[in-house]
Design a protein around this motif. Structure first.
Motif, PDB file in Angstrom:
ATOM      1  N   ILE A  21       0.961  -1.183   0.030  1.00  0.00           N
ATOM      2  CA  ILE A  21       0.031  -0.060  -0.010  1.00  0.00           C
ATOM      3  C   ILE A  21       0.664   1.217   0.118  1.00  0.00           C
ATOM      4  CG2 ILE A  21      -1.733   1.304   1.280  1.00  0.00           C
ATOM      5  CD1 ILE A  21      -2.570  -1.405   2.731  1.00  0.00           C
ATOM      6  N   ASN A  22       0.808   1.994  -0.970  1.00  0.00           N
ATOM      7  CA  ASN A  22       1.538   3.330  -1.397  1.00  0.00           C
ATOM      8  C   ASN A  22       0.660   4.534  -1.323  1.00  0.00           C
ATOM      9  OD1 ASN A  22       4.017   1.638  -1.331  1.00  0.00           O
ATOM     10  ND2 ASN A  22       3.378   1.181  -3.294  1.00  0.00           N
ATOM     11  N   ARG A  23       1.292   5.610  -0.713  1.00  0.00           N
ATOM     12  CA  ARG A  23       0.428   6.967  -0.833  1.00  0.00           C
ATOM     13  C   ARG A  23       1.138   7.889  -1.718  1.00  0.00           C
ATOM     14  NH1 ARG A  23      -2.478   9.969   4.255  1.00  0.00           N
ATOM     15  NH2 ARG A  23      -3.465  11.395   3.008  1.00  0.00           N
ATOM     16  N   ARG A  24       0.888   8.036  -2.938  1.00  0.00           N
ATOM     17  CA  ARG A  24       1.272   9.015  -3.924  1.00  0.00           C
ATOM     18  C   ARG A  24       0.873  10.519  -3.840  1.00  0.00           C
ATOM     19  NH1 ARG A  24       2.589   4.803  -8.705  1.00  0.00           N
ATOM     20  NH2 ARG A  24       4.001   3.601  -7.597  1.00  0.00           N
ATOM     21  N   SER A  25      -0.094  10.769  -3.317  1.00  0.00           N
ATOM     22  CA  SER A  25      -0.584  12.048  -3.138  1.00  0.00           C
ATOM     23  C   SER A  25      -1.706  12.144  -1.969  1.00  0.00           C
ATOM     24  CB  SER A  25      -1.607  12.461  -4.394  1.00  0.00           C
ATOM     25  OG  SER A  25      -2.628  11.656  -4.451  1.00  0.00           O
ATOM     26  N   PHE A  26      -1.995  13.483  -1.529  1.00  0.00           N
ATOM     27  CA  PHE A  26      -2.996  13.644  -0.338  1.00  0.00           C
ATOM     28  C   PHE A  26      -4.105  12.842  -0.425  1.00  0.00           C
ATOM     29  CE2 PHE A  26      -0.460  17.692  -0.291  1.00  0.00           C
ATOM     30  CZ  PHE A  26       0.311  17.503   0.750  1.00  0.00           C
ATOM     31  N   ASP A  27      -4.472  12.775  -1.602  1.00  0.00           N
ATOM     32  CA  ASP A  27      -6.019  11.943  -1.636  1.00  0.00           C
ATOM     33  C   ASP A  27      -6.025  10.673  -2.288  1.00  0.00           C
ATOM     34  OD1 ASP A  27      -5.331  13.014  -4.151  1.00  0.00           O
ATOM     35  OD2 ASP A  27      -7.076  14.224  -4.655  1.00  0.00           O
ATOM     36  N   THR A  28      -4.848  10.036  -2.621  1.00  0.00           N
ATOM     37  CA  THR A  28      -4.806   8.774  -3.452  1.00  0.00           C
ATOM     38  C   THR A  28      -3.964   7.530  -2.797  1.00  0.00           C
ATOM     39  OG1 THR A  28      -5.301  10.163  -5.353  1.00  0.00           O
ATOM     40  CG2 THR A  28      -4.546   7.724  -5.573  1.00  0.00           C
ATOM     41  N   HIS A  66      -0.223   5.367   8.536  1.00  0.00           N
ATOM     42  CA  HIS A  66      -0.741   6.756   8.963  1.00  0.00           C
ATOM     43  C   HIS A  66       0.282   7.794   8.339  1.00  0.00           C
ATOM     44  CE1 HIS A  66      -2.971   9.755  11.248  1.00  0.00           C
ATOM     45  NE2 HIS A  66      -1.953  10.138  11.680  1.00  0.00           N
ATOM     46  N   PHE A  67      -0.211   8.550   7.274  1.00  0.00           N
ATOM     47  CA  PHE A  67       0.884   9.338   6.507  1.00  0.00           C
ATOM     48  C   PHE A  67       0.713  10.750   7.448  1.00  0.00           C
ATOM     49  CE2 PHE A  67       0.106   6.166   3.506  1.00  0.00           C
ATOM     50  CZ  PHE A  67       1.303   5.744   3.403  1.00  0.00           C
ATOM     51  N   ALA A  68       1.521  11.184   8.239  1.00  0.00           N
ATOM     52  CA  ALA A  68       1.447  12.408   9.075  1.00  0.00           C
ATOM     53  C   ALA A  68       2.523  13.354   8.413  1.00  0.00           C
ATOM     54  CB  ALA A  68       1.559  12.406  10.554  1.00  0.00           C
ATOM     55  N   ASN A  69       3.155  13.195   7.863  1.00  0.00           N
ATOM     56  CA  ASN A  69       4.331  14.053   7.352  1.00  0.00           C
ATOM     57  C   ASN A  69       4.039  14.652   5.944  1.00  0.00           C
ATOM     58  OD1 ASN A  69       6.634  15.434   6.643  1.00  0.00           O
ATOM     59  ND2 ASN A  69       8.054  13.743   7.126  1.00  0.00           N
ATOM     60  N   GLU A  70       3.273  15.498   5.772  1.00  0.00           N
ATOM     61  CA  GLU A  70       2.890  16.360   4.724  1.00  0.00           C
ATOM     62  C   GLU A  70       3.870  16.873   3.909  1.00  0.00           C
ATOM     63  OE1 GLU A  70      -0.136  19.396   5.493  1.00  0.00           O
ATOM     64  OE2 GLU A  70      -1.495  17.674   6.380  1.00  0.00           O
ATOM     65  N   ALA A  71       5.067  17.237   4.483  1.00  0.00           N
ATOM     66  CA  ALA A  71       6.179  17.828   3.829  1.00  0.00           C
ATOM     67  C   ALA A  71       6.812  16.741   2.945  1.00  0.00           C
ATOM     68  CB  ALA A  71       7.551  18.111   4.742  1.00  0.00           C
ATOM     69  N   TYR A  72       6.842  15.410   3.304  1.00  0.00           N
ATOM     70  CA  TYR A  72       7.272  14.270   2.460  1.00  0.00           C
ATOM     71  C   TYR A  72       6.457  14.318   1.158  1.00  0.00           C
ATOM     72  CZ  TYR A  72       7.121   9.486   0.494  1.00  0.00           C
ATOM     73  OH  TYR A  72       7.237   8.481  -0.230  1.00  0.00           O
ATOM     74  N   ILE A  73       5.079  14.429   1.228  1.00  0.00           N
ATOM     75  CA  ILE A  73       4.249  14.374  -0.049  1.00  0.00           C
ATOM     76  C   ILE A  73       4.485  15.277  -0.968  1.00  0.00           C
ATOM     77  CG2 ILE A  73       1.794  14.499  -0.794  1.00  0.00           C
ATOM     78  CD1 ILE A  73       1.301  13.162   1.771  1.00  0.00           C
ATOM     79  N   ASP A  74       4.644  16.729  -0.357  1.00  0.00           N
ATOM     80  CA  ASP A  74       5.176  17.822  -1.127  1.00  0.00           C
ATOM     81  C   ASP A  74       6.427  17.812  -1.741  1.00  0.00           C
ATOM     82  OD1 ASP A  74       4.148  20.224   1.481  1.00  0.00           O
ATOM     83  OD2 ASP A  74       2.973  19.194   0.075  1.00  0.00           O
ATOM     84  N   GLN A  75       7.438  16.844  -1.208  1.00  0.00           N
ATOM     85  CA  GLN A  75       8.781  16.761  -1.792  1.00  0.00           C
ATOM     86  C   GLN A  75       8.463  15.716  -3.034  1.00  0.00           C
ATOM     87  OE1 GLN A  75      11.202  14.798   0.815  1.00  0.00           O
ATOM     88  NE2 GLN A  75      11.147  16.717   2.077  1.00  0.00           N
ATOM     89  N   VAL A  76       7.389  14.918  -2.988  1.00  0.00           N
ATOM     90  CA  VAL A  76       7.134  14.024  -4.253  1.00  0.00           C
ATOM     91  C   VAL A  76       6.650  14.600  -5.312  1.00  0.00           C
ATOM     92  CG1 VAL A  76       6.116  12.067  -4.968  1.00  0.00           C
ATOM     93  CG2 VAL A  76       7.064  12.049  -2.537  1.00  0.00           C
ATOM     94  N   ASP A  77       5.814  15.847  -4.829  1.00  0.00           N
ATOM     95  CA  ASP A  77       5.251  16.691  -6.036  1.00  0.00           C
ATOM     96  C   ASP A  77       6.020  17.616  -6.551  1.00  0.00           C
ATOM     97  OD1 ASP A  77       2.060  16.709  -3.993  1.00  0.00           O
ATOM     98  OD2 ASP A  77       2.727  15.157  -5.439  1.00  0.00           O
ATOM     99  N   ILE A  78       7.013  18.156  -5.705  1.00  0.00           N
ATOM    100  CA  ILE A  78       8.128  19.124  -6.183  1.00  0.00           C
ATOM    101  C   ILE A  78       8.676  18.282  -7.273  1.00  0.00           C
ATOM    102  CG2 ILE A  78       9.998  20.663  -5.686  1.00  0.00           C
ATOM    103  CD1 ILE A  78       8.333  21.385  -3.123  1.00  0.00           C
ATOM    104  N   ALA A  79       9.275  17.289  -6.807  1.00  0.00           N
ATOM    105  CA  ALA A  79      10.405  16.303  -7.792  1.00  0.00           C
ATOM    106  C   ALA A  79       9.642  16.014  -8.952  1.00  0.00           C
ATOM    107  CB  ALA A  79      10.781  14.942  -6.828  1.00  0.00           C
ATOM    108  N   THR A  80       8.502  16.138  -9.280  1.00  0.00           N
ATOM    109  CA  THR A  80       7.742  15.920 -10.494  1.00  0.00           C
ATOM    110  C   THR A  80       7.730  17.032 -11.504  1.00  0.00           C
ATOM    111  OG1 THR A  80       5.506  16.131  -9.841  1.00  0.00           O
ATOM    112  CG2 THR A  80       6.680  13.856  -9.758  1.00  0.00           C
TER     113      THR A  80
END
Length: 1174
Positions: free
Chosen positions: A943-950, A1028-1042
């Motif tokens: 199970i992987n989380r690639r964005s805030f809502d998916t 439980h994905f609590a580190n929103e900064a991490y998700i932001d990095q993934v988005d920025i890298a794209t």
């Protein structure tokens, strides 16, 4: 009718019955009170009544007194006023009445002998000292005299008089010869109380010329000597000094014996007067030959054993502290074998006056009543005389408030100004007593004597006293109040004492507050306050407990304390009532004491004492240190027998842990010398045992003591004891017969132990024969532990038995056992192997059995060999490993069940028959196919989380599909603590292995259940819960890298690094020599390496790819770039797997020193630089 005296006595009795006397006032010894208190004089120090002084010293006559005002002093000498000012030799000390008489300017001390009396005077009265009789010590010389020689017949009594000069005080007398050696005294020769030297009978050896009496005067410390006596003894026969001996003092001469008579006292009776409390000395010295023995009696009673002492060889009776009951007739009896004589001494006990009720000072308030009592006794009864300020009562001014009634003076309604000092004189012919007692009439307003506003802390539920010392005259009335309210406190749990103290019988929290004590009298009032705080008690709630600790272990004593939080406490530990030195080893914390590595010196009683400022508590416990016992000593062998001996020992110290067992070990020097073996154990209360022994063994023994701690060291070995030999007692064990080949039988057994040999030359008799053939036994004797019988038929039964023997004879035979000769390969194979029922995991098999005779050995099993030939799932590769399963069956139609098969597979099998050594030929081979089943669980589920809502789900097909997959089934529901949401179902085609789920909000969590399906049904479920994905900064990095701008920035950074590397390379290549690594043989990249089967490994899973911006070294390791995302502050704390899942931190930046400090680093190598660009 009553006379005049009778009426007076009656009036006195009526008056005493009707008169109410006030208790006298006790003046406290408070400096503030005494400073203002007017007080008549009181004599506090004076010289003794009979005062003898040394003429060589100044004369000091003491007289000191106290009073307010300070007294003045005057003296009388011989009843007349002594004018000190007129005599220059006499001075009086300042603020004292003590006289000092000096003789530096001349004068004789004898001129000042006489009777002196001191008078201490102030405004309130006059106090008198005793009458002091002053006398000067005298040491007169011995009168000159000419002493004629004393002639006495041998055996006669003799008295040599001393008559010392009358000194003051009397001198001590003793007899010595001219060599200053004391005259020997014994039962025959002794000195009397008067100083004379008495001979009960004279011996010829008593003749000397220097019997001298000496007088020692104590004040002058001088000794005066009387002229010596010359004693001449007349004997009827010649006397020879050498012929004297103690058993025959007369040397065989005949001396006339005589009956006893008294030399002192004379006559048959005498009298003796002694004063009470003095020392009584009674003396009886008797003459006679042989020397009489003196004994003492008292008529009408026994001698007082505790007070009586016999001295001077029983010639003197001494009684100390004489009392009236010591009066009476005392009898001394002197006797020898010729007769006896008695003398009676009538003792009278008189008494100088002594106090029965001595008058004491009396302090009264105005209008109060009181009395002075003066009672004394003596023999004869003393006369009582009252004086006021040194004058007889009769000559004193009359006072209507005072009345004298014999030994009592009564005061009624005294008034101010009537203070005086009263003297009571009790006298008889043997002495007198004089006592001063003042009567002081005092008025003083109430005063508080204690500290002001005192704080008292007490423990709850304790009896409590609040002190309020006060004074006043007349005596004030005292009352207590709490917090300034209510009436006086008295009664219930309160009690007020006459001295002002308030008692609270049981202090409680509600008793806290301010207490006021108020003293009232007609002259005024005074008050003081005491603040009371009630505290919780200090208690040890977890006390130390008695414990035993093994030496070297750790002991811990608890001491948990509960106390009032407002009271500081201290906790101290003692050992055996002595302070405990903590040192480096002992550790103390708030609740315990720890003693590590306990040793014997730590044993004792440990006490924990906790103290606050107002109470304390303590508890104790004993530590007993246990240790292994000391080894036993003094091993002794006794009572030897053929197979036993008695072993006795003395147990060692058990170190406070009783010995529970003794282990006896032995060592023998024939078979295993030096090896100690256990023989037997015995209870700990035994120290003498009978040891059961084996024959033909040379023993020595040792003993080990065992207690709860462990074993002691072994004792010292005993002496050796050798037992005699015998035939073996034991039968060899483990007798069996079996074939190692098809035509033999190997007979084997366990050899006897060394201690079972019982003698030398041990060997074994072995017998065997075919079973059931009734043939003769075959026999062989061997020293080995086996024997092989050759040329046997295949697998036939034999009867076998064995016997051990040695030089002393054979032992017992064993029981007969059955053995078999060797086995051969089975000749037949099972037939008609077939399947009757096959499902997905089991198959039923049947076959026809073989003839058991064809097994040519012991039938063991039918052994089935089977293997998985292939899977019916296209493309699935399987293992063809053979498996076996055994079936034991001797029935005519055997069958079995083969289980644990893999569904939807093709199998092959065949069967053999087996004995213990061989398998027979195989049966027919059978092929069969298992039915389709449910699949295994998917190989993985992520199970992987690639964005805030998916959420993205990934899985792989099962390792064993067990059939044709038709779908994947996914069930999921939301999770919120213990609440579970509605279950939803998703179905996927078998070629679909991922799924994305849109979240209703960022905090939603799901639980997923994934399974594969065949036509049979759903398989094993793989369950996972979304993280439980609590580190929103991490998700932001993934988005920025794209984002494109971020990729451009990274490329620019890489280009700058490339240019810097090229410049560095050019500079270093121009600079001269550089160390170059020998890397010729290294491959360029690990992707060029092949697997063992020749295929290429493309690392398609991206596990070994370097991060963007990193470089790869020639040895295949990933080198981290100096420009990683972490260094730019954008890398965060996380990194991703190849599937985008969160797995951890980036690696940290390499240390600058590590990359720059090595001249041969790979970054500056030309080869490395080229491949870095790639």
């Amino acid at each position: 009718m009553l006379g005049q005296d009778g009426h007076a006595v009656l009036a006195l009795v009526l008056m005493l019955l009707l008169w109410r006397e006030a208790a006298p006032i006790e003046v406290p010894q408070d400096p503030k009170i005494l400073q203002d208190l007017k007080q008549p004089p009181t004599i506090v120090k004076q010289s003794v009544k009979d005062y003898i002084v040394d003429p060589r010293d100044n004369i000091i006559i003491e007289c000191e007194a106290k009073g307010n005002p300070v007294p003045t002093f005057s003296w009388r000498r011989n009843g007349k006023f002594f004018n000190i000012g007129k005599d220059p030799r006499v001075t009086m000390r300042k603020r004292s009445g003590t006289l000092e008489i000096g003789f530096r300017s001349g004068g004789r001390p004898e001129d000042y002998e006489g009777e002196y009396q001191c008078f201490a005077t102030n405004d309130l009265g006059v106090a008198l000292s005793n009458k002091i009789l002053l006398r000067v010590s005298k040491a007169p010389l011995w009168p000159k005299e000419v002493l004629e020689p004393v002639m006495v017949t041998e055996g006669s009594p003799l008295v040599l008089p001393c008559n010392p000069p009358p000194g003051l005080p009397p001198p001590y007398t003793f007899w010595m010869n001219s060599g200053m050696v004391p005259i020997p005294q014994d039962k025959r020769v002794s000195m009397g109380l008067n100083g004379d030297l008495y001979f009960s009978n004279v011996l010829a050896k008593d003749a000397h010329t220097d019997y001298s009496c000496n007088a020692r005067f104590p004040f002058t410390h001088t000794i005066q000597q009387k002229n010596p006596f010359t004693l001449r003894v007349q004997t009827k026969e010649l006397y020879n000094d050498t012929s004297y001996n103690a058993t025959d003092p007369y040397g065989g001469r005949k001396v006339a014996e005589s009956t006893p008579n008294f030399l002192s006292p004379s006559g048959s009776e005498s009298t003796k007067m002694v004063l009470r409390d003095e020392k009584l000395l009674l003396e009886c010295i008797a003459a006679g030959l042989p020397t009489p023995t003196v004994k003492w009696f008292k008529k009408g009673g026994d001698l007082p054993a505790r007070k009586v002492k016999f001295e001077n060889y029983n010639k003197t009776l001494k009684i100390i502290n004489v009392s009236e009951e010591d009066a009476g007739e005392y009898v001394c009896m002197a006797n020898n074998h010729l007769g006896s004589i008695r003398h009676s001494i009538f003792v009278q006990v008189k008494a100088a006056p002594y106090w029965l009720d001595k008058p004491t000072n009396l302090v009264l308030a105005p209008d109060e009543n009181g009395r002075l009592v003066c009672r004394a006794n003596g023999n004869p009864k003393p006369n009582i005389q009252w004086l006021i300020n040194g004058q007889p009562v009769e000559s004193s001014p009359p006072n209507p408030s005072r009345q004298e009634l014999g030994d009592t003076i009564i005061f009624r309604s005294v008034q101010m100004g009537s203070s005086a000092v009263y003297q009571c004189n009790a006298s008889n012919q043997h002495g007198y007593l004089l006592a001063n007692a003042f009567v002081s009439v005092l008025d003083m307003p109430p005063r508080m004597l204690g500290p002001k506003n005192q704080l008292i802390k007490v423990i709850e539920n304790n009896r409590t006293f609040l002190d309020c010392p006060f004074f006043g005259s007349p005596l004030p009335e005292l009352r207590w109040f709490k917090n300034g309210q209510g009436s006086g406190l008295d009664g219930g749990q309160y009690r007020v004492y006459i001295n002002g103290t308030l008692e609270i019988k049981r202090a409680r929290a509600e008793d806290e507050g301010t207490y006021t004590c108020l003293a009232n009298s007609i002259l005024g009032s005074a008050e003081n306050q005491v603040r009371l705080e009630v505290k919780e008690p200090t208690r040890i709630v977890r006390a130390p407990e008695h414990q035993s600790a093994i030496r070297g272990s750790t002991a811990r004593f608890n001491c948990k304390v509960k106390s009032d939080p407002t009271l500081p406490i201290t906790v101290t530990w003692t050992k055996d009532d002595k302070p405990l030195n903590m040192g480096w080893r002992l550790r103390k914390d708030e609740e315990s004491l720890t003693i590590p590595n306990v040793n014997e010196g730590d044993e004792g009683t440990y006490s924990c004492t906790v103290k606050s400022e107002i109470d304390q508590d303590s508890a104790s416990a004993r530590l007993t240190v246990l240790d292994r016992p000391d080894p036993p000593i003094d091993l002794d062998l006794s009572d030897p027998a053929a197979r036993s001996i008695r072993l006795t020992w003395i147990p060692g110290n058990d170190h406070r842990s009783p010995v529970t067992q003794f282990l006896v070990q032995f060592e023998e020097n024939r078979w295993e010398p030096g090896r100690w073996q256990n023989l037997s154990t015995y209870p700990g209360d035994l120290n003498s045992v009978i040891l059961q022994l084996a024959p033909f063994v040379n023993y020595q023994f040792r003993v080990i003591a065992i207690n709860s701690v462990g074993q002691s060291k072994p004792s010292r070995p005993s002496l050796r004891y050798k037992t005699s030999g015998a035939a073996p007692d034991a039968i060899p064990k483990g007798l069996r017969g079996w074939g190692s080949k098809k035509d033999n039988m190997e007979i084997s057994w366990e050899p006897l132990l060394d201690l079972e040999r019982n003698g030398p030359n041990l060997r074994y008799n072995v017998w065997w024969r075919r079973k059931e053939l009734e043939e003769e036994w075959n026999n062989v004797t061997t020293m080995e532990s086996k024997y092989v019988v050759q040329n046997t038929e295949t697998y036939v039964p034999y009867e076998i038995k064995i016997q051990a023997m040695n030089e002393f004879g054979p032992g017992p035979e064993s029981n007969v056992v059955t053995g078999y000769s060797g086995e051969d390969k089975p000749t037949d194979a099972p037939t008609d192997l077939q399947m009757s029922k096959v499902d997905d995991t089991t198959a039923h098999i049947h076959w026809k059995p073989v003839d058991l005779n064809s097994v040519q050995g012991e039938f063991k099993e039918y052994r089935l060999y089977y293997w998985r030939e292939s899977s019916l799932v296209p493309g699935l590769v399987v293992s063809k490993e053979k498996k076996t399963k055994g079936f034991y069956s001797t029935v005519a139609g055997p069958s079995g069940i083969l289980s644990d098969l893999v569904p939807y597979s093709k199998y092959k099998m065949f069967m053999v028959v087996a004995n213990n050594r061989f398998e027979g030929p195989p049966s027919n081979t059978v092929e069969f196919t298992t039915k389709e089943g449910v699949p295994d669980a998917p190989r993985f589920f992520r199970i992987n989380r690639r964005s805030f809502d998916t959420i993205h789900l990934q899985w792989d097909k099962p390792l064993e599909p067990n059939g044709i997959l038709i779908a994947y089934q996914l069930k999921y529901h939301t999770v919120n603590g213990s609440r579970v949401g509605h279950t939803q179902l998703e179905t996927f085609y078998p070629n679909v292995t991922d799924f994305s789920l849109r979240l209703p909000d960022r905090s939603t969590r799901y639980k997923f259940f994934l399974s594969a399906r065949t036509t049979v049904g759903a398989g094993e479920v793989f369950a996972e819960e979304s993280p439980h994905f609590a580190n929103e900064a991490y998700i932001d990095q993934v988005d920025i890298a794209t984002q494109g701008w971020f990729i451009g920035l990274m490329c620019a950074i890489a280009l700058i690094i490339l240019i810097l590397l090229i410049v560095c390379f050019i500079k270093r290549s121009r600079g001269g020599k550089y160390p170059v690594r020998d890397k010729k043989d290294l491959p360029l990249d690990p992707v060029d390496q092949k697997d063992q089967d020749g295929s290429f490994d493309y690392h398609s899973d991206e596990d070994n790819k370097p991060l963007q911006g990193s470089q790869t070294s020639l040895d295949g390791n990933v080198k981290e770039s100096d420009d990683s995302l972490v260094d730019y502050g954008e890398g965060g704390d996380g990194q991703f797997n190849e599937d985008g899942s969160f797995i951890g931190q980036y690696t940290v930046k390499k240390d600058k020193d590590e990359t720059e400090g090595n001249e041969s680093s790979e970054a500056t190598s030309p080869v490395n630089a080229i491949y870095s660009l790639a």
